[in-house]
Write a protein that holds these residues in place. Sequence first.
Motif, PDB file in Angstrom:
ATOM      1  N   LYS A 122       0.807  -1.220   0.000  1.00 38.40           N
ATOM      2  CA  LYS A 122       0.000   0.000   0.000  1.00 38.40           C
ATOM      3  C   LYS A 122       0.841   1.271   0.000  1.00 38.40           C
ATOM      4  N   GLY A 123       2.160   1.106  -0.166  1.00 37.88           N
ATOM      5  CA  GLY A 123       3.013   2.269  -0.362  1.00 37.88           C
ATOM      6  C   GLY A 123       3.880   2.671   0.807  1.00 37.88           C
ATOM      7  N   GLN A 124       3.858   1.919   1.906  1.00 41.00           N
ATOM      8  CA  GLN A 124       4.696   2.282   3.041  1.00 41.00           C
ATOM      9  C   GLN A 124       6.037   1.559   2.950  1.00 41.00           C
ATOM     10  N   ASP A 125       7.113   2.322   2.860  1.00 39.19           N
ATOM     11  CA  ASP A 125       8.461   1.767   2.851  1.00 39.19           C
ATOM     12  C   ASP A 125       9.004   1.715   4.270  1.00 39.19           C
ATOM     13  N   PHE A 126       9.646   0.610   4.608  1.00 38.15           N
ATOM     14  CA  PHE A 126      10.258   0.457   5.928  1.00 38.15           C
ATOM     15  C   PHE A 126      11.759   0.717   5.816  1.00 38.15           C
ATOM     16  N   VAL A 127      12.293   1.438   6.800  1.00 36.46           N
ATOM     17  CA  VAL A 127      13.700   1.837   6.732  1.00 36.46           C
ATOM     18  C   VAL A 127      14.546   1.292   7.880  1.00 36.46           C
ATOM     19  N   TRP A 128      13.901   0.726   8.910  1.00 39.47           N
ATOM     20  CA  TRP A 128      14.660   0.307  10.096  1.00 39.47           C
ATOM     21  C   TRP A 128      13.961  -0.894  10.700  1.00 39.47           C
ATOM     22  N   PHE A 129      14.731  -1.966  10.906  1.00 38.14           N
ATOM     23  CA  PHE A 129      14.204  -3.229  11.419  1.00 38.14           C
ATOM     24  C   PHE A 129      15.186  -3.756  12.457  1.00 38.14           C
ATOM     25  N   ILE A 130      14.687  -4.091  13.651  1.00 40.96           N
ATOM     26  CA  ILE A 130      15.523  -4.746  14.659  1.00 40.96           C
ATOM     27  C   ILE A 130      14.770  -5.934  15.237  1.00 40.96           C
ATOM     28  N   ASP A 131      15.435  -7.079  15.235  1.00 42.97           N
ATOM     29  CA  ASP A 131      14.955  -8.277  15.920  1.00 42.97           C
ATOM     30  C   ASP A 131      15.818  -8.437  17.168  1.00 42.97           C
ATOM     31  N   TRP A 132      15.204  -8.235  18.346  1.00 42.83           N
ATOM     32  CA  TRP A 132      15.932  -8.227  19.611  1.00 42.83           C
ATOM     33  C   TRP A 132      16.036  -9.644  20.170  1.00 42.83           C
ATOM     34  N   HIS A 133      17.260 -10.038  20.522  1.00 45.76           N
ATOM     35  CA  HIS A 133      17.546 -11.377  21.033  1.00 45.76           C
ATOM     36  C   HIS A 133      18.433 -11.283  22.272  1.00 45.76           C
ATOM     37  N   SER A 134      18.774 -12.431  22.820  1.00 40.89           N
ATOM     38  CA  SER A 134      19.872 -12.563  23.773  1.00 40.89           C
ATOM     39  C   SER A 134      20.430 -13.973  23.601  1.00 40.89           C
ATOM     40  N   TYR A 135      21.689 -14.156  23.941  1.00 43.29           N
ATOM     41  CA  TYR A 135      22.597 -13.227  24.541  1.00 43.29           C
ATOM     42  C   TYR A 135      23.903 -13.230  23.758  1.00 43.29           C
ATOM     43  N   ALA A 136      24.841 -12.326  24.044  1.00 44.95           N
ATOM     44  CA  ALA A 136      26.193 -12.289  23.483  1.00 44.95           C
ATOM     45  C   ALA A 136      26.708 -10.865  23.287  1.00 44.95           C
ATOM     46  N   GLN A 137      25.810  -9.865  23.318  1.00 35.06           N
ATOM     47  CA  GLN A 137      26.200  -8.467  23.143  1.00 35.06           C
ATOM     48  C   GLN A 137      26.794  -8.216  21.750  1.00 35.06           C
ATOM     49  N   TYR A 138      25.963  -8.478  20.753  1.00 35.54           N
ATOM     50  CA  TYR A 138      26.303  -8.251  19.365  1.00 35.54           C
ATOM     51  C   TYR A 138      25.255  -7.363  18.704  1.00 35.54           C
ATOM     52  N   ILE A 139      25.692  -6.582  17.734  1.00 36.45           N
ATOM     53  CA  ILE A 139      24.809  -5.854  16.831  1.00 36.45           C
ATOM     54  C   ILE A 139      25.203  -6.309  15.434  1.00 36.45           C
ATOM     55  N   VAL A 140      24.329  -7.083  14.778  1.00 35.11           N
ATOM     56  CA  VAL A 140      24.734  -7.718  13.528  1.00 35.11           C
ATOM     57  C   VAL A 140      23.782  -7.363  12.387  1.00 35.11           C
ATOM     58  N   THR A 141      24.339  -7.399  11.189  1.00 35.54           N
ATOM     59  CA  THR A 141      23.653  -7.019   9.964  1.00 35.54           C
ATOM     60  C   THR A 141      23.529  -8.237   9.044  1.00 35.54           C
ATOM     61  N   PRO A 142      22.758  -8.138   7.953  1.00 35.80           N
ATOM     62  CA  PRO A 142      22.795  -9.193   6.939  1.00 35.80           C
ATOM     63  C   PRO A 142      24.214  -9.273   6.320  1.00 35.80           C
ATOM     64  N   TRP A 143      24.568 -10.437   5.770  1.00 42.22           N
ATOM     65  CA  TRP A 143      23.714 -11.601   5.619  1.00 42.22           C
ATOM     66  C   TRP A 143      23.989 -12.646   6.684  1.00 42.22           C
ATOM     67  N   SER A 144      22.967 -13.466   6.952  1.00 37.07           N
ATOM     68  CA  SER A 144      23.181 -14.591   7.861  1.00 37.07           C
ATOM     69  C   SER A 144      23.235 -15.913   7.108  1.00 37.07           C
ATOM     70  N   TYR A 145      22.635 -15.992   5.916  1.00 35.27           N
ATOM     71  CA  TYR A 145      22.472 -17.291   5.254  1.00 35.27           C
ATOM     72  C   TYR A 145      23.765 -17.836   4.654  1.00 35.27           C
ATOM     73  N   SER A 146      24.762 -16.955   4.407  1.00 32.18           N
ATOM     74  CA  SER A 146      26.013 -17.435   3.825  1.00 32.18           C
ATOM     75  C   SER A 146      27.118 -16.403   3.981  1.00 32.18           C
ATOM     76  N   ARG A 147      28.298 -16.863   4.354  1.00 33.98           N
ATOM     77  CA  ARG A 147      29.467 -15.983   4.386  1.00 33.98           C
ATOM     78  C   ARG A 147      29.906 -15.599   2.981  1.00 33.98           C
ATOM     79  N   ASP A 148      29.512 -16.376   2.005  1.00 34.21           N
ATOM     80  CA  ASP A 148      29.933 -16.142   0.623  1.00 34.21           C
ATOM     81  C   ASP A 148      29.008 -15.218  -0.144  1.00 34.21           C
ATOM     82  N   ALA A 149      27.911 -14.820   0.454  1.00 34.88           N
ATOM     83  CA  ALA A 149      26.982 -13.910  -0.229  1.00 34.88           C
ATOM     84  C   ALA A 149      27.654 -12.552  -0.433  1.00 34.88           C
ATOM     85  N   PRO A 150      27.381 -11.870  -1.542  1.00 30.50           N
ATOM     86  CA  PRO A 150      27.930 -10.530  -1.748  1.00 30.50           C
ATOM     87  C   PRO A 150      27.517  -9.589  -0.621  1.00 30.50           C
TER      88      PRO A 150
END
Length: 290
Positions: free
Chosen positions: A147-175
């Motif tokens: 319907k036209g709403q663009d999302f610009v910020w997404f956080i999935d909050w977890h525990s534990y380890a004290q990390y702030i991580v970005t994509p990608w998770s599915y492969s280290r070889d992904a661009p």
Amino acid sequence: MQIRGTGGSAGIRKGVYFEAGIHAREWISPATLIYITKTLLEDYMTGESTAVRFLDTFDWYIVPSLNPDGYVHTWTKERMWRKTRSNNAESAFSGCTGTDANRNWPYEWGGKGTSSHPCSNLYQGRGSMSELEVEAVVEFLRDKKDKGQDFVWFIDWHSYAQYIVTPWSYSRDAPDPPNLKNMLEAGQVMADAIASYKSNTFYEVGTTAELLYEFSGASIDWSYAPYNKYDRTAGGLDVPYSYVVELRDINKYGFILPEDQIEDSGKESVLGVYAMGTYIIDVLSAEGKL
């Protein structure tokens, strides 16, 4: 919860989506997200400038506990339960309940770091979005996007380890994501703000597959992946700033974080959210995207 300030544009705004509690035993994540939400609302009502800017710029969508059945189960039956409570009776392992909801998102579902065995804590589900919780979020956010709403910020909050991580998770070889530099800079801004709190809690920042491990069907990859209007299983939400935040602590208490650390986790995370959000607004404004 959907939150929108009374100032700013009355039309379609950019969206922010935060969720917590996708893994049932990670009690500090719902508590921290509730604390962040409470503070954001209270600060807005008192006219605090950052909160006013946030709520008058974005529409906020917040799910404090994405896996409520699993969460209840950790309080009543099994403290270390991780998965959903869905029934796997159709499988040969009918005695094994639940799916890892953070292996169940449609983008790159069923790859590395998952299991097809219903008894595994990493069980990916019988298909992508087999879990009602995940399907509900995907359908809700895709409907907003349609319907036209663009999302610009997404956080999935977890525990534990004290990390702030970005994509990608599915492969280290992904661009690398095209805007990885900006995502990592925003993550470091958050980490620095958290560390400025009196507890001096230090977070590491990096990509998920490199800093943690490879796993597929993750919320963070789905949120960042390009949007496909015609196929809900082929793409994602196209969110340029997508993160998993792994909250306190580092191997001392783990999932059984003492309740006297809840408020500190909340306060330092508010500092982090305010710093990261300010960075994102400033960058998007400079790019002419707000």
